[in-house]
Design a protein around this motif. Sequence first.
Motif, PDB file in Angstrom:
ATOM      1  N   ASN A 217       2.420  -7.362  -2.235  1.00  0.00           N
ATOM      2  CA  ASN A 217       2.357  -7.608  -0.792  1.00  0.00           C
ATOM      3  C   ASN A 217       3.683  -8.142  -0.251  1.00  0.00           C
ATOM      4  O   ASN A 217       4.110  -7.769   0.848  1.00  0.00           O
ATOM      5  CB  ASN A 217       1.227  -8.585  -0.463  1.00  0.00           C
ATOM      6  N   ALA A 218       4.335  -9.025  -1.014  1.00  0.00           N
ATOM      7  CA  ALA A 218       5.632  -9.544  -0.581  1.00  0.00           C
ATOM      8  C   ALA A 218       6.649  -8.411  -0.472  1.00  0.00           C
ATOM      9  O   ALA A 218       7.458  -8.358   0.470  1.00  0.00           O
ATOM     10  CB  ALA A 218       6.127 -10.615  -1.554  1.00  0.00           C
ATOM     11  N   TYR A 219       6.597  -7.501  -1.426  1.00  0.00           N
ATOM     12  CA  TYR A 219       7.512  -6.354  -1.400  1.00  0.00           C
ATOM     13  C   TYR A 219       7.215  -5.473  -0.185  1.00  0.00           C
ATOM     14  O   TYR A 219       8.138  -5.024   0.512  1.00  0.00           O
ATOM     15  CB  TYR A 219       7.358  -5.558  -2.697  1.00  0.00           C
ATOM     16  N   ALA A 220       5.932  -5.252   0.079  1.00  0.00           N
ATOM     17  CA  ALA A 220       5.538  -4.441   1.230  1.00  0.00           C
ATOM     18  C   ALA A 220       6.003  -5.073   2.540  1.00  0.00           C
ATOM     19  O   ALA A 220       6.518  -4.392   3.439  1.00  0.00           O
ATOM     20  CB  ALA A 220       4.026  -4.251   1.235  1.00  0.00           C
ATOM     21  N   GLU A 221       5.825  -6.380   2.648  1.00  0.00           N
ATOM     22  CA  GLU A 221       6.210  -7.058   3.889  1.00  0.00           C
ATOM     23  C   GLU A 221       7.718  -7.025   4.113  1.00  0.00           C
ATOM     24  O   GLU A 221       8.190  -6.921   5.257  1.00  0.00           O
ATOM     25  CB  GLU A 221       5.702  -8.502   3.848  1.00  0.00           C
ATOM     26  N   THR A 222       8.476  -7.092   3.032  1.00  0.00           N
ATOM     27  CA  THR A 222       9.933  -7.005   3.168  1.00  0.00           C
ATOM     28  C   THR A 222      10.350  -5.602   3.569  1.00  0.00           C
ATOM     29  O   THR A 222      11.268  -5.417   4.387  1.00  0.00           O
ATOM     30  CB  THR A 222      10.614  -7.414   1.845  1.00  0.00           C
ATOM     31  N   LEU A 223       9.675  -4.595   3.020  1.00  0.00           N
ATOM     32  CA  LEU A 223       9.938  -3.219   3.438  1.00  0.00           C
ATOM     33  C   LEU A 223       9.635  -3.029   4.926  1.00  0.00           C
ATOM     34  O   LEU A 223      10.357  -2.298   5.627  1.00  0.00           O
ATOM     35  CB  LEU A 223       9.090  -2.252   2.602  1.00  0.00           C
ATOM     36  N   GLU A 224       8.597  -3.687   5.402  1.00  0.00           N
ATOM     37  CA  GLU A 224       8.265  -3.602   6.828  1.00  0.00           C
ATOM     38  C   GLU A 224       9.390  -4.175   7.682  1.00  0.00           C
ATOM     39  O   GLU A 224       9.733  -3.612   8.735  1.00  0.00           O
ATOM     40  CB  GLU A 224       6.957  -4.336   7.104  1.00  0.00           C
ATOM     41  N   VAL A 225       9.953  -5.293   7.259  1.00  0.00           N
ATOM     42  CA  VAL A 225      11.068  -5.887   8.002  1.00  0.00           C
ATOM     43  C   VAL A 225      12.252  -4.918   8.052  1.00  0.00           C
ATOM     44  O   VAL A 225      12.973  -4.832   9.055  1.00  0.00           O
ATOM     45  CB  VAL A 225      11.503  -7.226   7.358  1.00  0.00           C
ATOM     46  N   LEU A 226      12.424  -4.149   6.997  1.00  0.00           N
ATOM     47  CA  LEU A 226      13.502  -3.164   6.932  1.00  0.00           C
ATOM     48  C   LEU A 226      13.171  -1.873   7.688  1.00  0.00           C
ATOM     49  O   LEU A 226      13.996  -0.961   7.757  1.00  0.00           O
ATOM     50  CB  LEU A 226      13.812  -2.828   5.473  1.00  0.00           C
ATOM     51  N   GLY A 227      11.952  -1.798   8.219  1.00  0.00           N
ATOM     52  CA  GLY A 227      11.556  -0.609   8.957  1.00  0.00           C
ATOM     53  C   GLY A 227      11.087   0.538   8.094  1.00  0.00           C
ATOM     54  O   GLY A 227      10.915   1.662   8.584  1.00  0.00           O
ATOM     55  N   ARG A 228      10.829   0.271   6.828  1.00  0.00           N
ATOM     56  CA  ARG A 228      10.392   1.324   5.898  1.00  0.00           C
ATOM     57  C   ARG A 228       8.862   1.287   5.796  1.00  0.00           C
ATOM     58  O   ARG A 228       8.278   0.902   4.792  1.00  0.00           O
ATOM     59  CB  ARG A 228      11.079   1.132   4.552  1.00  0.00           C
ATOM     60  N   GLU A 229       8.237   1.692   6.880  1.00  0.00           N
ATOM     61  CA  GLU A 229       6.798   1.519   7.047  1.00  0.00           C
ATOM     62  C   GLU A 229       5.975   2.319   6.034  1.00  0.00           C
ATOM     63  O   GLU A 229       4.961   1.825   5.528  1.00  0.00           O
ATOM     64  CB  GLU A 229       6.384   1.919   8.473  1.00  0.00           C
TER      65      GLU A 229
END
Length: 299
Positions: A217-229
């Motif tokens: 989940n932490a990895y997913a949330e960081t990807l979201e911040v990067l715009g990699r939805e």
Amino acid sequence: MWTRDGAPARGDRDAFRRERELTEEERIAFELKSIRPRHDDPEIPDDVTPQDLDKGARNELKTLSKENADGVAQHLAMAARLIDSDPALAHLHAMSAARRAGRIAMVRETLAITAYETGDYALALRELRTYRRISGKDDQLPLMVDSERGVGRPERALELGRSVDRSTLDVPVRVALAIAMSGARLDLGQTEDALLELQIPQLDPKRAFSYSPALFNAYAETLEVLGREEEAAVWHDRAMIASEALEQSAADDEGETMVVVEELLEFDDEPESPTADAPGSDDQPGEEPSGESAADEKA
């Protein structure tokens, strides 16, 4: 000379020097006094007994008188019972235990955890330092890093996280530290570095351990911040799959005193995870977590 609330009186130039010269016992007593000078013990239900506390934890209280040890055990048992549903009340029980057994590392650790859960990061950090000093352990380093973030010091959080050789930490602690360090990077706007902090060997979608859902989940949330939805959605799904696998493992193992699962849980048709090491990590991609399993890491 000290004022009633524990601060050095004005004009007393030797006050801080004397504080530095305190013995360990005097230092702990002074710290406890400042927790809360006036504190009424919260009520303990009749059904709570010292035996409700884990046996290993009760063993740490053997240096106390039986009456005191029993009371401390009951407050600690209540703190454990309430930490998720009522952290504020759990914190009151932890304070009661600390006032009676402030020299016990586990008690200070409990006080720190409940303080953290109530959002008192300054107290949590102070108590974690005391716990670390008494116990000599680094197992709460991730919480210390997060507490530094909580008081608005992400740079110091990163410095603290880098101060320990990660290879000396147990794998769950190492993973929790990677998550905390990633959060500190995000606080500083260092998003790409935040993602790198999480690219550790345990970021493996084919294996489910107790730390896997939080890491995914932490990895997913960081990807979201990067715009990699789209990538983020995949890792959120993997976190859910890992959580369900762990729940199933727990259901299958119910009633066992201790179970070691030698065959790791496999997810079908999952691509390989990133293999880049986090900054400062001594792990190698694909390294087996030593002595761990989905069953014996749940705690």
